[in-house]
Design a protein around this motif. Structure first.
Motif, short mmCIF file in Angstrom:
data_model
loop_
_atom_site.label_atom_id
_atom_site.label_comp_id
_atom_site.label_asym_id
_atom_site.label_seq_id
_atom_site.Cartn_x
_atom_site.Cartn_y
_atom_site.Cartn_z
N ALA A 204 84.43 1.04 48.98
CA ALA A 204 84.32 1.80 47.59
C ALA A 204 85.38 2.82 47.49
N LEU A 205 85.79 3.33 48.44
CA LEU A 205 86.81 4.42 48.30
C LEU A 205 88.05 3.94 48.00
N ALA A 206 88.39 2.97 48.93
CA ALA A 206 89.64 2.10 48.54
C ALA A 206 89.85 1.53 47.23
N GLY A 207 88.61 0.75 46.86
CA GLY A 207 88.84 0.45 45.64
C GLY A 207 89.14 1.57 44.47
N ALA A 208 88.31 2.81 44.72
CA ALA A 208 88.47 3.89 43.68
C ALA A 208 89.69 4.24 43.77
N LEU A 209 90.49 4.19 44.96
CA LEU A 209 91.95 4.77 44.91
C LEU A 209 92.77 3.74 44.16
N GLY A 210 92.48 2.64 44.33
CA GLY A 210 93.33 1.40 43.52
C GLY A 210 93.29 1.71 42.09
N GLY A 211 92.05 2.04 41.34
CA GLY A 211 91.82 2.22 40.18
C GLY A 211 92.42 3.62 39.74
N PHE A 212 92.35 4.51 40.44
CA PHE A 212 93.26 5.69 40.35
C PHE A 212 94.81 5.54 40.32
N LEU A 213 95.02 4.69 41.11
CA LEU A 213 96.44 4.59 41.12
C LEU A 213 97.05 3.97 39.57
N LEU A 214 96.21 3.30 38.93
CA LEU A 214 96.62 3.01 37.59
C LEU A 214 97.18 4.24 36.49
N TYR A 215 96.68 5.37 37.21
CA TYR A 215 97.01 6.36 36.30
C TYR A 215 98.05 7.33 37.19
N ASN A 216 97.84 7.18 38.43
CA ASN A 216 98.52 8.16 39.40
C ASN A 216 100.03 7.66 39.90
N ALA A 217 100.18 6.38 39.70
CA ALA A 217 101.51 5.64 40.08
C ALA A 217 102.54 6.21 39.11
N HIS A 218 103.79 6.22 39.64
CA HIS A 218 104.94 6.82 38.91
C HIS A 218 105.12 5.95 37.52
N PRO A 219 105.39 6.67 36.61
CA PRO A 219 105.09 8.28 36.27
C PRO A 219 103.91 8.42 36.25
N ALA A 220 103.17 9.39 37.18
CA ALA A 220 101.84 9.67 37.10
C ALA A 220 101.50 10.57 35.76
N ARG A 221 100.10 10.04 35.36
CA ARG A 221 99.41 10.80 34.17
C ARG A 221 98.55 11.68 34.71
N VAL A 222 98.29 11.42 35.84
CA VAL A 222 97.36 12.75 36.24
C VAL A 222 97.51 12.92 37.83
N PHE A 223 97.36 13.99 38.56
CA PHE A 223 97.51 14.14 39.88
C PHE A 223 96.24 14.38 40.45
N MET A 224 95.86 14.18 41.88
CA MET A 224 94.71 14.33 42.44
C MET A 224 94.32 15.81 42.63
N GLY A 225 95.47 16.70 42.91
CA GLY A 225 95.35 18.09 43.30
C GLY A 225 94.52 18.11 44.60
N ASP A 226 94.42 19.54 44.95
CA ASP A 226 93.83 19.75 46.29
C ASP A 226 92.45 19.13 46.18
N THR A 227 91.82 19.27 44.96
CA THR A 227 90.37 18.37 44.72
C THR A 227 90.40 17.18 45.28
N GLY A 228 91.39 16.23 45.25
CA GLY A 228 91.46 14.78 45.87
C GLY A 228 91.94 14.80 47.28
N SER A 229 92.96 15.72 47.54
CA SER A 229 93.71 15.49 48.89
C SER A 229 92.76 16.14 49.96
N LEU A 230 92.03 17.05 49.51
CA LEU A 230 91.07 17.55 50.70
C LEU A 230 89.88 16.74 50.79
#
Length: 319
Positions: A204-230
């Motif tokens: 589910a996390l892998a899929g969620a990251l795939g969905g997130f990449l729709l908005y985070n791939a270059h040029p990013a419309r949103v960043f994950m921030g430390d919220t996401g990376s941690l």
């Protein structure tokens, strides 16, 4: 059956993230949760200033939704979700301070270390209370029982994984794509080790990251921030602990290790020799400065992580 259920978990996470993104991104923009860019970073990154950050909430919500929808309630699911969400909260506090004070530094290093250590201690207490093994898998010498000393393994993995993923999150889509691959690898390893709920969480996390990449791939419309990376680092460390692949994580998550080592070597070299090894660290910035485009760096690093992650899985399953 395994492939089907993990595929359903992946698709559920993907669709949930894809659905949350269009609501979350305008909200983050209205709240003025814009990213501050490091002054010491590549000059052309200045154009990314103001892009909404804290976007990690998109895949955190999506992954937890998919996991708890499809997995059975279990100790392993609650433990990995605790680490994932708990470290995400620490990252959220860090991001919140940066945004409130309009600076690139949030929690002090000591504050962040204390919070991460406390969360690792709570995880360890629950890990032991629910009967998980405190033996370290050494492969060459079998499992070595550490007892209470296993806490230091837990602490080291959480501190290393969270900070390594955080350092990797420097280019559009880089950390999200690399972690998608690592999570997919852990979905396979967990299922093979009969940790079915953990496998579903990682799918589910892998899929969620795939969905997130729709908005985070270059040029990013949103960043994950430390919220996401941690949060991602917390999930990565917890997955390694629950599958007893503590040492294998160095191989499976090799890209994150390389990125962290590039920073350590750069700092050590400059302090000891007065000279830099790389044009800039973490390593992805070095390749930018030698002329690679952002997409070239990201695709090359994704490829490297794919090779590392799935060769580690193949070795672990085949041994």
């Amino acid at each position: 059956m395994a492939a089907r259920l993990l595929g359903i978990a992946f698709v559920t996470g993907f669709l949930a993230a894809a659905a949350v993104g269009p609501a979350a991104i305008p909200l983050l923009r209205r709240l003025k949760f814009g990213q501050a860019i490091r002054d010491e970073g590549p000059a052309w990154h200045a154009g990314k200033a103001g892009t909404p950050t804290m976007g990690g909430v998109i895949f955190i919500v999506a992954a937890l939704f998919g996991a708890f929808l499809l997995a059975m309630p279990s100790a392993e699911l609650y433990l990995v979700a605790f680490a994932f969400l708990g470290y995400g909260v620490i990252g959220g506090l860090d991001d919140g301070i940066k945004i409130a004070l309009r600076r690139n530094l949030g929690l002090t290093p000591l504050q962040k270390l204390a919070a991460q250590g406390l969360l690792a201690a709570v995880f360890f207490r629950q890990y032991v209370a629910t009967g998980f093994s405190t033996a370290l898998e050494t492969y060459a010498f079998g499992r070595v029982e550490l007892g209470d000393a296993y806490f230091f393994v837990v602490l080291l993995l959480f501190l290393s994984a969270t900070n390594a993923v955080n350092l990797t999150d420097g280019l559009d889509g880089l950390a999200a794509g690399a972690m998608l691959l690592a999570s997919a690898a852990y979905a396979v390893l967990a299922w093979y080790g009969s940790r079915f709920d953990l496998a579903i969480f990682n799918a589910a996390l892998a899929g969620a990251l795939g969905g997130f990449l729709l908005y985070n791939a270059h040029p990013a419309r949103v960043f994950m921030g430390d919220t996401g990376s941690l949060a991602l680092g917390g999930a990565l460390a917890a997955s390694a602990l629950l599958t007893k692949t503590e040492l294998l994580l160095v191989w499976l998550g090799g890209l994150f290790v390389i990125e962290a080592l590039s920073v350590i070597l750069q700092v050590a070299s400059f302090k000891l020799r007065g000279r830099r090894i790389f044009r800039m660290s973490p390593l992805h910035h070095h390749f930018e400065l030698v002329g690679w485009s952002e997409w070239q760096v990201v695709l090359a690093f994704w490829t490297a992580e794919a090779v590392l992650a799935f060769s580690a899985v193949a070795w672990a399953i085949g041994r």
